[in-house]
Design a protein around this motif. Structure first.
Motif, PDB file in Angstrom:
ATOM      1  N   PHE A 131      27.830  14.818 -27.307  1.00  0.00           N
ATOM      2  CA  PHE A 131      27.261  14.095 -26.170  1.00  0.00           C
ATOM      3  C   PHE A 131      28.198  14.217 -24.980  1.00  0.00           C
ATOM      4  O   PHE A 131      28.878  13.270 -24.588  1.00  0.00           O
ATOM      5  N   GLU A 160      25.998   7.440 -27.638  1.00  0.00           N
ATOM      6  CA  GLU A 160      26.567   7.712 -28.959  1.00  0.00           C
ATOM      7  C   GLU A 160      26.977   6.423 -29.674  1.00  0.00           C
ATOM      8  O   GLU A 160      26.857   6.309 -30.903  1.00  0.00           O
ATOM      9  N   LEU A 165      30.304  12.854 -32.388  1.00  0.00           N
ATOM     10  CA  LEU A 165      29.253  12.652 -31.391  1.00  0.00           C
ATOM     11  C   LEU A 165      29.799  12.724 -29.969  1.00  0.00           C
ATOM     12  O   LEU A 165      29.091  13.165 -29.051  1.00  0.00           O
ATOM     13  N   THR A 166      31.046  12.298 -29.772  1.00  0.00           N
ATOM     14  CA  THR A 166      31.645  12.399 -28.435  1.00  0.00           C
ATOM     15  C   THR A 166      31.767  13.855 -28.006  1.00  0.00           C
ATOM     16  O   THR A 166      31.653  14.174 -26.817  1.00  0.00           O
ATOM     17  N   MET A 180      21.404  17.010 -26.723  1.00  0.00           N
ATOM     18  CA  MET A 180      22.476  16.014 -26.821  1.00  0.00           C
ATOM     19  C   MET A 180      23.319  15.999 -25.551  1.00  0.00           C
ATOM     20  O   MET A 180      23.694  14.926 -25.057  1.00  0.00           O
ATOM     21  N   MET A 227      32.058   8.872 -34.439  1.00  0.00           N
ATOM     22  CA  MET A 227      32.275   8.780 -32.994  1.00  0.00           C
ATOM     23  C   MET A 227      33.016  10.004 -32.477  1.00  0.00           C
ATOM     24  O   MET A 227      32.718  10.505 -31.389  1.00  0.00           O
ATOM     25  N   ALA A 253      23.635  12.894 -22.663  1.00  0.00           N
ATOM     26  CA  ALA A 253      24.992  12.348 -22.556  1.00  0.00           C
ATOM     27  C   ALA A 253      25.191  11.569 -21.265  1.00  0.00           C
ATOM     28  O   ALA A 253      26.131  10.770 -21.157  1.00  0.00           O
ATOM     29  N   PHE A 284      23.847   4.940 -31.107  1.00  0.00           N
ATOM     30  CA  PHE A 284      23.407   5.692 -32.283  1.00  0.00           C
ATOM     31  C   PHE A 284      24.214   5.281 -33.513  1.00  0.00           C
ATOM     32  O   PHE A 284      23.647   5.041 -34.594  1.00  0.00           O
TER      33      PHE A 284
END
Length: 351
Positions: free
Chosen positions: A153, A179, A149-150, A169, A146, A173, A182
């Motif tokens: 995204f 995210e 991906l944060t 990506m 996380m 977002a 995912f």
């Protein structure tokens, strides 16, 4: 506040870590001599402490970069607190208290009994730690995924290293919770590869990791937002402090569990990993003061790719063992490539 214009020699930043290394390795020698009574035994413990320190440093390059990125946004008060309280929590909390806490919960014993077990029954202690690897890997892998991906995204992100991937990506977002979806889908897919009770443990641990990330984000935003409504300057940065502490804990999971492959002695592990944690602190200060993240535009990207790969590796380790050396070298290689790409980009711009 840490001043990014003050560029001191590299040795100055590493001085406290070097002193801690000398003291730690001396303690390792003394511990080896006390437990074995032989020079060869003392040198063996010395060597294990050294290997653990190098392993922790190699695993923590990306941690230092992410810490520096968050630290530069914090108030001066919370910068100092993270660099003092934070390192105490990192060294003693995650490298000593955390392994003891796992044994306390898993074996249903008291803290004192856990310490006695670590000192007198290291094999049993190591067995309990290894049995706890599945939920720890699922929790830590989800949290770190996380975090990575944060970063990618983010529709406001306009600097892309891997253009074709990061541009898409950032574009997607704008879809709320993409995210999260995912990560949940990936966690469920991995859980299908496990059988029986292990599947349920993996899913529940992954969900707890996701909830922890979301709670830290919400709590951090609330605490830091409150600074705008009050004059309590000390409040500012508490959310970021909590975020960094949980992040450091997630990074520590892999190193603490992997250390038991080299030794079952909790005190040797604490020395070796503690040395590595001190270098993370020194590298964090150096990155902020020297403005390295601003000077090398893709360095941060490399760190977050390394975090993403680490999270996937932690998932994979629930299925089979992956040597920690591969994990550390992989992350260092990604950061090295991002640094080289940044240098090349700077040269092209100057030309």
């Amino acid at each position: 506040m840490i001043d990014p214009t003050q560029k001191k020699p590299v040795f100055v930043y590493l001085r406290s870590a070097i002193i801690f290394t000398v003291v730690g390795l001396a303690l390792g020698l003394a511990l080896g001599w006390q437990s074995t009574g032989t020079i060869s035994g003392a040198m063996t413990i010395f060597f294990i402490c050294t290997v653990l320190a190098v392993l922790e440093i190699s695993l923590s390059f990306d941690n230092a970069i992410v810490n520096a990125n968050k630290l530069k946004e914090m108030s001066a008060v919370w910068q100092r607190r993270f660099l003092t309280w934070g390192i105490i929590i990192a060294v003693f909390g995650m490298r000593i208290v955390f392994p003891l806490l796992i044994v306390v919960i898993a074996a249903n014993v008291g803290p004192i009994d856990a310490v006695i077990m670590a000192a007198l029954q290291p094999d049993e202690y190591a067995r309990i730690m290894h049995e706890a690897h599945l939920p720890i890997a699922a929790f830590g892998g989800t949290f770190l995924m996380m975090v990575a991906l944060t970063f990618f995204f983010d529709h406001e992100k306009d600097i892309h290293w891997v253009e074709w991937l990061e541009h898409r990506m950032a574009k997607y977002a704008t879809i709320k919770g993409v995210e999260i979806a995912f990560v949940l889908a990936l966690a469920l897919a991995f859980s299908r590869l496990l059988d029986g009770p292990e599947r349920d443990v993996f899913v529940y641990s992954a969900i707890y990791g996701l909830l922890t990330f979301l709670l830290v984000e919400v709590l951090g935003g609330f605490l830091d937002k409150s600074q705008e409504a009050t004059k309590a300057a000390a409040q500012g940065g508490l959310g970021a402090f909590l975020y960094l502490e949980v992040l450091d804990a997630s990074f520590s999971f892999d190193g603490v569990i992997g250390a038991f492959a080299l030794t079952q002695n909790l005190f040797v592990i604490a020395i070796g990993l503690g040395i590595g944690a001190m270098y993370v602190r020194s590298m964090t200060i150096m990155l902020v003061e020297r403005g390295t993240l601003a000077e090398y535009r893709f360095l941060e990207h490399g760190a977050f790719y390394a975090i993403l790969i680490l999270s996937v590796i932690m998932y994979c380790q629930t299925l089979f063992h992956i040597p920690e050396v591969i994990t550390g070298l992989g992350g260092a290689a990604l950061i090295g490539v991002s640094l080289w790409s940044s240098i090349r980009w700077n040269r092209n711009e100057n030309a």
